[in-house]
Design a protein around this motif. Structure first.
Motif, PDB file in Angstrom:
ATOM      1  N   GLU A   1      17.930  82.632  -1.695  1.00 46.98           N
ATOM      2  CA  GLU A   1      19.521  82.541  -1.283  1.00 46.98           C
ATOM      3  C   GLU A   1      20.506  82.342  -2.370  1.00 46.98           C
ATOM      4  N   PHE A   2      19.699  81.964  -3.740  1.00 52.81           N
ATOM      5  CA  PHE A   2      20.495  81.772  -4.816  1.00 52.81           C
ATOM      6  C   PHE A   2      20.650  83.094  -5.641  1.00 52.81           C
ATOM      7  N   ILE A   3      21.780  83.495  -5.807  1.00 59.80           N
ATOM      8  CA  ILE A   3      22.053  84.698  -6.669  1.00 59.80           C
ATOM      9  C   ILE A   3      22.926  84.648  -7.750  1.00 59.80           C
ATOM     10  N   TYR A   4      22.280  84.915  -8.970  1.00 62.64           N
ATOM     11  CA  TYR A   4      23.194  84.853 -10.061  1.00 62.64           C
ATOM     12  C   TYR A   4      23.547  86.318 -10.631  1.00 62.64           C
ATOM     13  N   ASP A   5      24.658  86.438 -11.405  1.00 57.73           N
ATOM     14  CA  ASP A   5      25.086  87.753 -12.058  1.00 57.73           C
ATOM     15  C   ASP A   5      25.487  87.382 -13.505  1.00 57.73           C
ATOM     16  N   ILE A   6      24.936  87.958 -14.445  1.00 61.29           N
ATOM     17  CA  ILE A   6      25.389  88.003 -15.833  1.00 61.29           C
ATOM     18  C   ILE A   6      26.023  89.214 -16.401  1.00 61.29           C
ATOM     19  N   GLN A   7      27.352  89.105 -16.769  1.00 53.23           N
ATOM     20  CA  GLN A   7      28.116  90.427 -17.128  1.00 53.23           C
ATOM     21  C   GLN A   7      28.226  90.108 -18.821  1.00 53.23           C
ATOM     22  N   CYS A   8      27.709  91.087 -19.358  1.00 56.72           N
ATOM     23  CA  CYS A   8      27.827  91.177 -20.907  1.00 56.72           C
ATOM     24  C   CYS A   8      28.098  92.742 -21.294  1.00 56.72           C
ATOM     25  N   THR A   9      29.135  93.275 -22.034  1.00 56.67           N
ATOM     26  CA  THR A   9      29.187  94.320 -22.641  1.00 56.67           C
ATOM     27  C   THR A   9      28.354  94.708 -23.856  1.00 56.67           C
TER      28      THR A   9
ATOM     29  N   ALA B   1      25.065  80.797   3.108  1.00 55.32           N
ATOM     30  CA  ALA B   1      23.850  81.531   3.011  1.00 55.32           C
ATOM     31  C   ALA B   1      23.507  82.028   1.677  1.00 55.32           C
ATOM     32  N   GLY B   2      24.651  82.488   0.900  1.00 60.40           N
ATOM     33  CA  GLY B   2      24.666  83.340  -0.231  1.00 60.40           C
ATOM     34  C   GLY B   2      25.266  82.475  -1.167  1.00 60.40           C
ATOM     35  N   LYS B   3      24.428  81.736  -2.049  1.00 66.19           N
ATOM     36  CA  LYS B   3      24.803  80.686  -3.291  1.00 66.19           C
ATOM     37  C   LYS B   3      25.017  81.621  -4.400  1.00 66.19           C
ATOM     38  N   LYS B   4      26.149  81.881  -4.992  1.00 65.77           N
ATOM     39  CA  LYS B   4      26.242  83.137  -6.079  1.00 65.77           C
ATOM     40  C   LYS B   4      26.839  82.289  -7.020  1.00 65.77           C
ATOM     41  N   LEU B   5      26.344  82.572  -8.452  1.00 69.75           N
ATOM     42  CA  LEU B   5      26.827  82.228  -9.658  1.00 69.75           C
ATOM     43  C   LEU B   5      27.181  83.451 -10.638  1.00 69.75           C
ATOM     44  N   THR B   6      28.160  83.287 -11.259  1.00 73.39           N
ATOM     45  CA  THR B   6      28.584  84.744 -11.941  1.00 73.39           C
ATOM     46  C   THR B   6      28.807  84.028 -13.209  1.00 73.39           C
ATOM     47  N   VAL B   7      28.240  84.640 -14.546  1.00 70.78           N
ATOM     48  CA  VAL B   7      28.467  84.177 -15.772  1.00 70.78           C
ATOM     49  C   VAL B   7      29.020  85.528 -16.630  1.00 70.78           C
ATOM     50  N   ILE B   8      30.287  85.380 -16.885  1.00 67.62           N
ATOM     51  CA  ILE B   8      30.775  86.695 -17.846  1.00 67.62           C
ATOM     52  C   ILE B   8      31.254  86.428 -19.131  1.00 67.62           C
ATOM     53  N   PHE B   9      30.582  87.272 -20.115  1.00 69.30           N
ATOM     54  CA  PHE B   9      30.992  87.269 -21.478  1.00 69.30           C
ATOM     55  C   PHE B   9      32.047  88.316 -21.902  1.00 69.30           C
ATOM     56  N   ASP B  10      33.397  87.746 -22.067  1.00 66.56           N
ATOM     57  CA  ASP B  10      34.221  88.949 -22.294  1.00 66.56           C
ATOM     58  C   ASP B  10      34.667  88.935 -23.811  1.00 66.56           C
ATOM     59  N   THR B  11      34.533  89.924 -24.344  1.00 71.74           N
ATOM     60  CA  THR B  11      34.419  90.139 -25.868  1.00 71.74           C
ATOM     61  C   THR B  11      35.943  91.276 -26.138  1.00 71.74           C
ATOM     62  N   THR B  12      36.763  91.373 -25.083  1.00 74.89           N
ATOM     63  CA  THR B  12      37.742  92.525 -25.293  1.00 74.89           C
ATOM     64  C   THR B  12      38.683  92.145 -26.122  1.00 74.89           C
ATOM     65  N   ASP B  13      39.083  90.867 -26.258  1.00 73.27           N
ATOM     66  CA  ASP B  13      40.060  90.391 -27.350  1.00 73.27           C
ATOM     67  C   ASP B  13      39.401  89.566 -28.231  1.00 73.27           C
ATOM     68  N   ASN B  14      39.153  88.101 -27.622  1.00 73.83           N
ATOM     69  CA  ASN B  14      38.417  87.160 -28.384  1.00 73.83           C
ATOM     70  C   ASN B  14      37.413  86.765 -27.340  1.00 73.83           C
ATOM     71  N   LEU B  15      36.433  86.068 -27.844  1.00 76.05           N
ATOM     72  CA  LEU B  15      35.284  85.844 -26.808  1.00 76.05           C
ATOM     73  C   LEU B  15      35.951  84.764 -25.871  1.00 76.05           C
ATOM     74  N   LYS B  16      35.664  85.159 -24.512  1.00 79.76           N
ATOM     75  CA  LYS B  16      35.869  84.180 -23.406  1.00 79.76           C
ATOM     76  C   LYS B  16      34.564  84.222 -22.429  1.00 79.76           C
ATOM     77  N   ILE B  17      34.122  83.029 -22.316  1.00 77.78           N
ATOM     78  CA  ILE B  17      33.003  82.766 -21.358  1.00 77.78           C
ATOM     79  C   ILE B  17      33.506  82.091 -20.010  1.00 77.78           C
ATOM     80  N   ILE B  18      33.412  82.938 -18.902  1.00 76.25           N
ATOM     81  CA  ILE B  18      33.814  82.429 -17.570  1.00 76.25           C
ATOM     82  C   ILE B  18      32.445  82.239 -16.657  1.00 76.25           C
ATOM     83  N   ILE B  19      32.363  81.033 -16.385  1.00 77.15           N
ATOM     84  CA  ILE B  19      31.227  80.633 -15.335  1.00 77.15           C
ATOM     85  C   ILE B  19      31.741  80.163 -14.056  1.00 77.15           C
ATOM     86  N   GLU B  20      31.409  80.810 -12.862  1.00 75.36           N
ATOM     87  CA  GLU B  20      32.337  80.910 -11.756  1.00 75.36           C
ATOM     88  C   GLU B  20      30.951  80.553 -10.474  1.00 75.36           C
ATOM     89  N   ASP B  21      31.319  79.699  -9.678  1.00 73.76           N
ATOM     90  CA  ASP B  21      30.419  79.496  -8.572  1.00 73.76           C
ATOM     91  C   ASP B  21      31.103  79.612  -7.351  1.00 73.76           C
TER      92      ASP B  21
END
Length: 651
Positions: free
Chosen positions: A528-536, A569-589
């Motif tokens: 039931e726990f889904i996590y997604d780490i996005q890093c370019t 039913a779907g407990k989702k956690l998303t962690v995004i490491f955005d380095t497009t301009d300056n580093l931005k870390i987004i943690i969203e549930d």
């Protein structure tokens, strides 16, 4: 009949001697098969393009061993004498190395021996590298004729050998003194002079090797190389001579253009010496060599003559007279030697003796060397005189400086008193600044200690939550998951402990801890726990630094207080490491949101979030750039659908 030769027997036009002209590459085995032998006459003269072979029989009818000697002035003379076991080979000639010669004493007599009542067939190979000035007619000499001819040649050459030996001994003696001067004064002038003497020495040994001198025949071990060095050695010592003169009489001080021309002349001599050696050693051509010999002297001698007068006109050095006398001897010797070498003075018999061109040139050189040796001695005297003059001037200057120093000391005392007052005032100000700096450093150290204290609180908080998760797994009878969880937890704990003493780690290292932690939570919560780490790019994350174990408490808080209470039913956690301009870390549930979570009143639940804020506050105080943390409640139609936490690097 070898035993009947009284003095010598010419082979030319002898009816018993046959001749054959072949290419230089023809072998002895090929020659034996030839049948077109002719009588030996003047038509059979060796050339660089062809080789002459002679064939005849020699016999000893006496009861004693007979020693005969084959006379040949050709550059290479090879004799094949028939013996019982075959043919024995003898080599002799001007270009045959001493170690390979059949006769170590003289290169144009090859010894032959015949046993009593012995008959031998002889094959003689005559080869030259260039056309000889005088026709060399081979002959057979008896032992008596050989020694008589040898005495005659020694008598002809003894004066030349004596002078060349004197010339070499003089050069070696002067070189010893020049080496002593060089080690004493360490001046480039003596390096040039030693080069000048060294190449004269090589030239002298090459000339001595052309005579019958029993001593000093070093060059006869390498006759071809010695001949190739004959002309280059002369131009090498002329090149060193030019640079020696430039330094001896300080030409540049009086005329820069003249100095530049002499410098180019010296380099030209070195380049020609190298060119001439390569040409003689690898591309030898007799006709072209003769043209080069005459052309270069036609060019060099007039230039030398012009430069002498230019130097005399421009340079006013005290040693100029030595240059004029020495250069005059050199010029006269070189001129006469060149005329003899070109056969222009052929009519003057008094100038034609053994090695006449070389000896006359050496007389001029030796006179020049003596002049320059005297000049070097005079130069030492001048240098010492200048040194004494400089010393006297230095003493006078020291006395003047001493008086000046006394005057300056009085002025300096006044300035020192004035500056002392200024320094006392400045010291007071600096002391205040130092106290302020100590105070600032102390405050910063306190903040660092506070940072360490917060981090030490963070680790037990994390361990407490992890042990709680293991407890839940055991209570749910999920023992296998608990064991796996405990193994992964120990790996994660090891990584955390390794970073516990570090003030900062890279975001890439923090990401590795986060991935391990999320895999633990995945094992605990199930599908039931889904996590997604996005890093370019993980490599880009290594450029940024954060406090260790900063992201894990935020993610842990999102799971335990956002996703865990959620009934979705779907407990989702998303962690995004955005380095497009300056580093931005987004943690969203997509959990229950902060308002719903706040209804649970437990002290340890909010401790992680508080410690994260405190750590960021201290980190931003001590470091630049700083990290800004922002929390947003996600809503849809007024209903909480999750939480978004953003950490942004800002300059």
């Amino acid at each position: 009949m070898a035993d009947s030769i009284n003095y010598n027997l010419a082979l030319l036009n002898n009816k018993e001697v046959q001749a054959l002209r072949t290419s230089p590459e023809s072998t002895f085995e090929e020659i034996q098969k030839h049948t077109d032998w002719k009588s030996y006459n003047t038509n059979y003269t060796p050339t660089p393009e062809s080789t002459i072979w002679l064939k005849f029989k020699i016999e000893n009818q006496s009861r004693d061993t007979v020693h005969s000697f084959l006379y040949s002035r050709n550059h290479y003379t090879t004799i094949y004498q028939q013996k019982k076991s075959g043919f024995e080979k003898f080599k002799n000639g001007f270009y045959v190395p001493l170690s390979q010669r059949a006769n170590k004493s003289i290169n144009y007599f090859t010894p032959l021996s015949l046993a009593p009542n012995q008959q031998s067939e002889l094959y003689v190979r005559l080869k030259v590298l260039q056309i000889l000035g005088e026709q060399s007619v081979p002959a057979l000499y008896s032992e008596k004729g050989y020694f008589k001819h040898l005495r005659s040649d020694y008598e002809y050459e003894k004066n030349a050998i004596a002078f060349i030996s004197f010339y070499l001994i003089s050069l070696i003696t002067i070189m010893v003194f020049a080496v002593v001067f060089w080690f004493t004064l360490v001046k480039r002038l003596y390096v040039y002079y030693l080069g000048y003497l060294f190449f004269q020495l090589i030239y002298g040994f090459i000339v001595l090797g052309r005579t019958l001198a029993p001593a000093g025949n070093i060059t006869q071990h390498i006759p071809k190389l010695a001949e190739d060095l004959f002309e280059p050695a002369q131009f090498a010592f002329i090149g060193f001579y030019v640079f020696f003169i430039l330094n001896l009489i300080s030409v540049k001080k009086y005329d820069k253009l003249l100095a530049q021309i002499l410098k180019y002349l010296g380099f030209t001599c070195f380049l020609y010496a190298i060119f001439r050696f390569v040409f003689s050693h690898y591309f030898y051509n007799p006709e072209l060599t003769s043209i080069l010999f005459n052309t270069i002297r036609i060019i060099i001698l007039p230039i030398n003559f012009i430069l002498i007068f230019w130097v005399i006109y421009k340079v006013k050095h005290p040693l100029l007279i030595y240059f004029i006398i020495g250069q005059s001897f050199f010029f006269i010797g070189a001129l006469i030697a060149s005329l003899i070498g070109s056969n222009i003075l052929e009519a003057y018999s008094m100038l034609h003796f053994s090695q006449s061109a070389n000896i006359i040139f050496q007389i001029g050189l030796l006179a020049e060397v003596y002049c320059f040796s005297l000049a070097l001695g005079k130069n030492v005297f001048i240098l010492r005189k200048e040194k004494n003059k400089t010393t006297d001037a230095l003493i006078a200057q020291l006395k003047e400086n001493q008086l000046l120093q006394i005057t300056m000391n009085h002025e300096l005392d006044e300035k020192v008193n004035k500056k002392t007052e200024e320094l006392i005032q400045l010291y007071t100000e600096l002391e205040k600044e130092r106290e302020q700096k100590i105070k600032d450093d102390f405050e910063q150290r306190i903040k660092e200690i506070e940072m360490i204290a917060l981090r030490s609180q963070m680790n037990p908080h994390f361990i407490f939550n992890s042990l709680t998760a293991i407890k839940f797994l055991i209570m749910d009878s999920r023992n296998e998951y608990a064991i796996d969880y405990l193994d992964d937890f120990s790996s994660l704990l090891r990584g955390i402990l390794q970073n516990s003493n570090r003030k900062k780690i890279t975001v890439e290292e923090e990401l590795e801890i986060l991935e391990l932690y999320l895999s633990l939570e995945k094992n605990r919560m199930g599908e039931e726990f889904i996590y997604d780490i996005q890093c370019t790019s993980k490599e880009t994350l290594s450029q940024y630094e954060i406090p260790p174990l900063l992201l894990q408490p935020i993610v842990e808080n999102a799971i335990w207080h956002g996703l865990h209470p959620s009934l979705k039913a779907g407990k989702k956690l998303t962690v995004i490491f955005d380095t497009t301009d300056n580093l931005k870390i987004i943690i969203e549930d997509n959990g229950v949101g902060r308002k719903e979570s706040a209804k649970s009143k437990k002290l340890h639940d909010s401790m992680g979030t508080k410690i994260v804020h405190d750590r960021l506050t201290l980190f931003n105080h001590l470091n630049a750039p700083f990290i800004r943390l922002k929390t947003i409640d996600l809503e849809e139609d007024g209903k909480a659908i999750g939480t978004r936490i953003t950490l942004t690097y800002q300059n």
